[in-house]
Motif scaffolding. Structure first.
Motif, PDB file in Angstrom:
ATOM      1  N   TYR A  58       0.938  -1.157   0.030  1.00 23.00           N
ATOM      2  CA  TYR A  58      -0.065   0.083   0.074  1.00 23.00           C
ATOM      3  C   TYR A  58       0.917   1.203  -0.219  1.00 23.00           C
ATOM      4  CZ  TYR A  58      -3.595  -3.474   0.800  1.00 23.00           C
ATOM      5  OH  TYR A  58      -4.348  -4.659   0.816  1.00 23.00           O
ATOM      6  N   ALA A  59       0.051   2.350  -0.223  1.00 18.48           N
ATOM      7  CA  ALA A  59       0.827   3.544  -0.530  1.00 18.48           C
ATOM      8  C   ALA A  59       1.826   4.018   0.863  1.00 18.48           C
ATOM      9  CB  ALA A  59      -0.059   4.762  -0.947  1.00 18.48           C
ATOM     10  N   ASP A  60       1.204   3.974   1.764  1.00 19.98           N
ATOM     11  CA  ASP A  60       1.807   4.193   3.056  1.00 19.98           C
ATOM     12  C   ASP A  60       3.072   3.433   3.461  1.00 19.98           C
ATOM     13  OD1 ASP A  60       0.114   2.082   3.562  1.00 19.98           O
ATOM     14  OD2 ASP A  60      -0.046   2.385   5.895  1.00 19.98           O
ATOM     15  N   GLU A  61       2.869   2.072   2.672  1.00 23.91           N
ATOM     16  CA  GLU A  61       4.291   0.992   3.199  1.00 23.91           C
ATOM     17  C   GLU A  61       5.262   1.497   2.195  1.00 23.91           C
ATOM     18  OE1 GLU A  61       1.925  -3.066   4.833  1.00 23.91           O
ATOM     19  OE2 GLU A  61       1.574  -2.454   2.687  1.00 23.91           O
ATOM     20  N   ILE A  62       4.884   1.756   1.053  1.00 22.62           N
ATOM     21  CA  ILE A  62       5.617   2.372  -0.122  1.00 22.62           C
ATOM     22  C   ILE A  62       6.407   3.567   0.550  1.00 22.62           C
ATOM     23  CG2 ILE A  62       5.938   3.039  -2.333  1.00 22.62           C
ATOM     24  CD1 ILE A  62       3.812   1.199  -3.370  1.00 22.62           C
ATOM     25  N   ALA A  63       5.814   4.170   0.995  1.00 24.08           N
ATOM     26  CA  ALA A  63       6.415   5.622   1.639  1.00 24.08           C
ATOM     27  C   ALA A  63       7.128   5.472   2.652  1.00 24.08           C
ATOM     28  CB  ALA A  63       5.265   6.687   2.100  1.00 24.08           C
ATOM     29  N   ALA A  64       6.846   4.402   3.471  1.00 19.90           N
ATOM     30  CA  ALA A  64       8.006   4.029   4.661  1.00 19.90           C
ATOM     31  C   ALA A  64       9.167   3.199   4.098  1.00 19.90           C
ATOM     32  CB  ALA A  64       6.957   3.222   5.569  1.00 19.90           C
ATOM     33  N   GLY A  77      -2.075 -11.468 -10.630  1.00 17.91           N
ATOM     34  CA  GLY A  77      -2.881 -10.589 -10.018  1.00 17.91           C
ATOM     35  C   GLY A  77      -2.126  -9.451  -9.203  1.00 17.91           C
ATOM     36  N   TYR A  78      -2.241  -8.387  -9.346  1.00 18.23           N
ATOM     37  CA  TYR A  78      -1.517  -7.366  -8.403  1.00 18.23           C
ATOM     38  C   TYR A  78      -2.569  -6.045  -7.952  1.00 18.23           C
ATOM     39  CZ  TYR A  78      -1.593  -5.655 -13.186  1.00 18.23           C
ATOM     40  OH  TYR A  78      -1.918  -5.011 -14.477  1.00 18.23           O
ATOM     41  N   GLU A  79      -3.717  -6.661  -7.747  1.00 19.21           N
ATOM     42  CA  GLU A  79      -4.884  -5.743  -7.216  1.00 19.21           C
ATOM     43  C   GLU A  79      -4.851  -4.702  -6.001  1.00 19.21           C
ATOM     44  OE1 GLU A  79      -6.264  -9.814  -5.625  1.00 19.21           O
ATOM     45  OE2 GLU A  79      -5.065  -8.930  -7.290  1.00 19.21           O
ATOM     46  N   HIS A  80      -3.898  -5.299  -4.987  1.00 18.90           N
ATOM     47  CA  HIS A  80      -3.857  -4.629  -3.742  1.00 18.90           C
ATOM     48  C   HIS A  80      -2.368  -3.840  -3.646  1.00 18.90           C
ATOM     49  CE1 HIS A  80      -7.404  -5.143  -2.222  1.00 18.90           C
ATOM     50  NE2 HIS A  80      -7.673  -6.527  -2.285  1.00 18.90           N
ATOM     51  N   VAL A  81      -1.450  -3.787  -4.953  1.00 15.91           N
ATOM     52  CA  VAL A  81      -0.495  -3.035  -4.965  1.00 15.91           C
ATOM     53  C   VAL A  81      -0.783  -1.778  -5.527  1.00 15.91           C
ATOM     54  CG1 VAL A  81       1.880  -2.760  -6.141  1.00 15.91           C
ATOM     55  CG2 VAL A  81       1.000  -5.271  -5.539  1.00 15.91           C
ATOM     56  N   ASP A  82      -0.462  -0.695  -4.970  1.00 12.37           N
ATOM     57  CA  ASP A  82      -0.726   0.714  -5.202  1.00 12.37           C
ATOM     58  C   ASP A  82       0.276   0.939  -6.242  1.00 12.37           C
ATOM     59  OD1 ASP A  82      -1.052   3.516  -5.477  1.00 12.37           O
ATOM     60  OD2 ASP A  82      -2.078   3.426  -3.293  1.00 12.37           O
ATOM     61  N   LEU A  83      -0.223   1.106  -7.737  1.00 11.14           N
ATOM     62  CA  LEU A  83       0.572   1.158  -8.827  1.00 11.14           C
ATOM     63  C   LEU A  83       0.702   2.605  -8.928  1.00 11.14           C
ATOM     64  CD1 LEU A  83      -1.072  -1.227 -11.416  1.00 11.14           C
ATOM     65  CD2 LEU A  83       0.944  -1.872  -9.958  1.00 11.14           C
ATOM     66  N   GLY A  84      -0.114   3.492  -8.540  1.00 10.55           N
ATOM     67  CA  GLY A  84      -0.101   5.008  -8.738  1.00 10.55           C
ATOM     68  C   GLY A  84       1.092   5.494  -7.595  1.00 10.55           C
ATOM     69  N   VAL A 306      13.259  -5.900 -16.949  1.00 10.14           N
ATOM     70  CA  VAL A 306      12.880  -6.958 -16.234  1.00 10.14           C
ATOM     71  C   VAL A 306      11.740  -7.959 -17.229  1.00 10.14           C
ATOM     72  CG1 VAL A 306      12.833  -5.947 -13.903  1.00 10.14           C
ATOM     73  CG2 VAL A 306      10.823  -5.711 -15.672  1.00 10.14           C
ATOM     74  N   LEU A 307      11.647  -9.246 -16.985  1.00 10.08           N
ATOM     75  CA  LEU A 307      11.201 -10.018 -17.748  1.00 10.08           C
ATOM     76  C   LEU A 307       9.570  -9.907 -17.934  1.00 10.08           C
ATOM     77  CD1 LEU A 307      13.699 -11.471 -16.928  1.00 10.08           C
ATOM     78  CD2 LEU A 307      12.585 -13.734 -17.498  1.00 10.08           C
ATOM     79  N   THR A 308       8.977  -9.486 -16.674  1.00 11.28           N
ATOM     80  CA  THR A 308       7.231  -9.351 -16.686  1.00 11.28           C
ATOM     81  C   THR A 308       7.057  -8.106 -15.958  1.00 11.28           C
ATOM     82  OG1 THR A 308       7.545 -10.738 -14.721  1.00 11.28           O
ATOM     83  CG2 THR A 308       6.992 -11.696 -16.726  1.00 11.28           C
ATOM     84  N   PRO A 309       7.241  -6.848 -16.570  1.00 16.61           N
ATOM     85  CA  PRO A 309       6.998  -5.786 -15.904  1.00 16.61           C
ATOM     86  C   PRO A 309       5.407  -5.452 -16.179  1.00 16.61           C
ATOM     87  CG  PRO A 309       7.665  -5.353 -18.541  1.00 16.61           C
ATOM     88  CD  PRO A 309       7.776  -6.736 -18.245  1.00 16.61           C
ATOM     89  N   VAL A 310       4.855  -4.773 -14.996  1.00 16.55           N
ATOM     90  CA  VAL A 310       3.406  -4.310 -14.883  1.00 16.55           C
ATOM     91  C   VAL A 310       3.440  -3.123 -15.495  1.00 16.55           C
ATOM     92  CG1 VAL A 310       1.556  -3.940 -13.202  1.00 16.55           C
ATOM     93  CG2 VAL A 310       2.873  -5.900 -13.086  1.00 16.55           C
ATOM     94  N   PRO A 311       2.328  -2.863 -16.424  1.00 14.72           N
ATOM     95  CA  PRO A 311       2.138  -1.290 -16.626  1.00 14.72           C
ATOM     96  C   PRO A 311       1.767  -0.526 -15.611  1.00 14.72           C
ATOM     97  CG  PRO A 311       0.732  -2.875 -18.216  1.00 14.72           C
ATOM     98  CD  PRO A 311       1.441  -3.797 -17.089  1.00 14.72           C
ATOM     99  N   LEU A 312       2.320   0.718 -15.368  1.00 13.65           N
ATOM    100  CA  LEU A 312       1.896   1.576 -14.412  1.00 13.65           C
ATOM    101  C   LEU A 312       1.010   2.561 -15.044  1.00 13.65           C
ATOM    102  CD1 LEU A 312       5.370   1.835 -12.404  1.00 13.65           C
ATOM    103  CD2 LEU A 312       3.442   0.375 -12.079  1.00 13.65           C
ATOM    104  N   PRO A 313       0.152   3.349 -14.243  1.00 17.18           N
ATOM    105  CA  PRO A 313      -0.725   4.182 -14.748  1.00 17.18           C
ATOM    106  C   PRO A 313       0.108   5.462 -15.054  1.00 17.18           C
ATOM    107  CG  PRO A 313      -1.018   4.034 -12.491  1.00 17.18           C
ATOM    108  CD  PRO A 313       0.038   2.899 -12.693  1.00 17.18           C
TER     109      PRO A 313
END
Length: 315
Positions: A58-64, A77-84, A306-313
């Protein structure tokens, strides 16, 4: 300099030496409490996070995590990874699309067979000393609808068409030109032409409660549904109502809204088969997904694509 990976996934410990032997230091934090403690205590030294879709980051974890550079997701699936938040920080995100597709497809077919042929009920009757014989449908020649024709959906389609002589239709965000299967423009249209409906689409906002009362009504009282994707794709309230009132014949579920909690209303129904989110768990899938994580990490920290990048918004 040591590269440290925070591991949030709880089911792959036997295969983590693959990552360690690639030169990475691991911090294991498979529970919510351990996760919070690891981020608070070791946040300054963590360069990568290994997670899965339902666990997310989550965003707060990424910030930390000031030195976080890459998030690796096991599974598609990566539905709960905050891509933004990842994009804002310049953090790479990868996933494991396709690696566990054979295992998930096997489990989907096992659930379908168990449900349609009532294997759990037959097994229970024998164990009780009964000899209950019930007429159940065959899979051969039936119409299978697949909601989401990605790697998992394709593996299911091949098993159904080639192994069980089933006709296959599908619904995707857009039709595919490289498959022989019939495309349906909506989930309801797919359900209407299916005897069995298997949910294999990613979770997230785009598929949230895609299967609702209208889709279940289209599937009908002789129709069966299997979900090996994400619980969020099906409206649980509508599903339970349809099962209780026999508006569909049955459901087999490997995923739930609030895992590991499962609604009691599902547990008491005789036309339901339940498994604890294990479709993607096999030695082959686990080894393959962890190896892909190691390969992505090695490529990233060597300055290679990387081999399998996830497109970011975009924003």
């Amino acid at each position: 300099m040591t590269t440290t990976v925070l591991v949030l996934v709880e089911t792959i410990n036997d295969y983590l030496p693959i990552i360690e032997n690639s030169g990475f230091t691991l911090i294991l934090a498979p529970t919510p409490a351990e996760r919070a403690k690891a981020i608070a205590t070791h946040g300054e030294q963590i360069n990568a996070v290994l997670t899965r879709g339902p666990l997310g980051l989550y965003a707060d974890e990424i910030a930390a995590l000031p030195h976080l550079e890459i998030i690796c997701v096991i599974g598609a699936g990566y539905e709960h990874v905050d891509l933004g938040a990842a994009r804002a920080r310049g953090v790479m995100v990868t996933n494991g699309a396709g690696v566990n597709a054979p295992s998930v497809a096997d489990h989907a077919m096992a659930l379908l067979l168990s449900l349609v042929r009532d294997i759990p009920g037959a097994d229970a009757s024998v164990r009780r000393g009964e000899w209950r014989k019930v007429m159940r449908p065959s899979l051969a020649g039936k119409r299978l609808g697949i909601l989401g024709l990605g790697s998992v959906g394709m593996a299911i389609a091949k098993r159904a068409a080639l192994g069980f002589d089933m006709s296959v239709s599908y619904h995707n965000r857009r039709p595919r030109s490289d498959v022989p299967y019939a495309y349906c423009a909506t989930a309801a249209e797919l359900a209407l032409v299916s005897d069995f409906l298997i949910v294999a689409t990613p979770g997230g906002a785009g598929t949230h409660q895609l299967v609702d009362r209208n889709v279940l009504e289209a599937l009908g009282p002789n129709g069966f549904i299997v979900n090996i994707a994400r619980a969020s794709v099906i409206s649980t309230v509508d599903l339970i109502d349809a099962l209780e009132h026999k508006r569909i014949a049955g459901a087999a579920l490997d995923v739930f809204d609030d895992e590991p909690q499962v609604p009691d209303a599902l547990k008491v129904l005789s036309n339901v088969v339940l498994t604890p989110h294990v479709a993607g768990l096999s030695p082959e899938a686990s080894q393959g997904t962890v190896q892909l994580v190691a390969d992505n990490l090695l490529a990233f920290f060597s300055g290679k694509p990387v081999l399998t990048p996830v497109p970011l918004p975009e924003n």
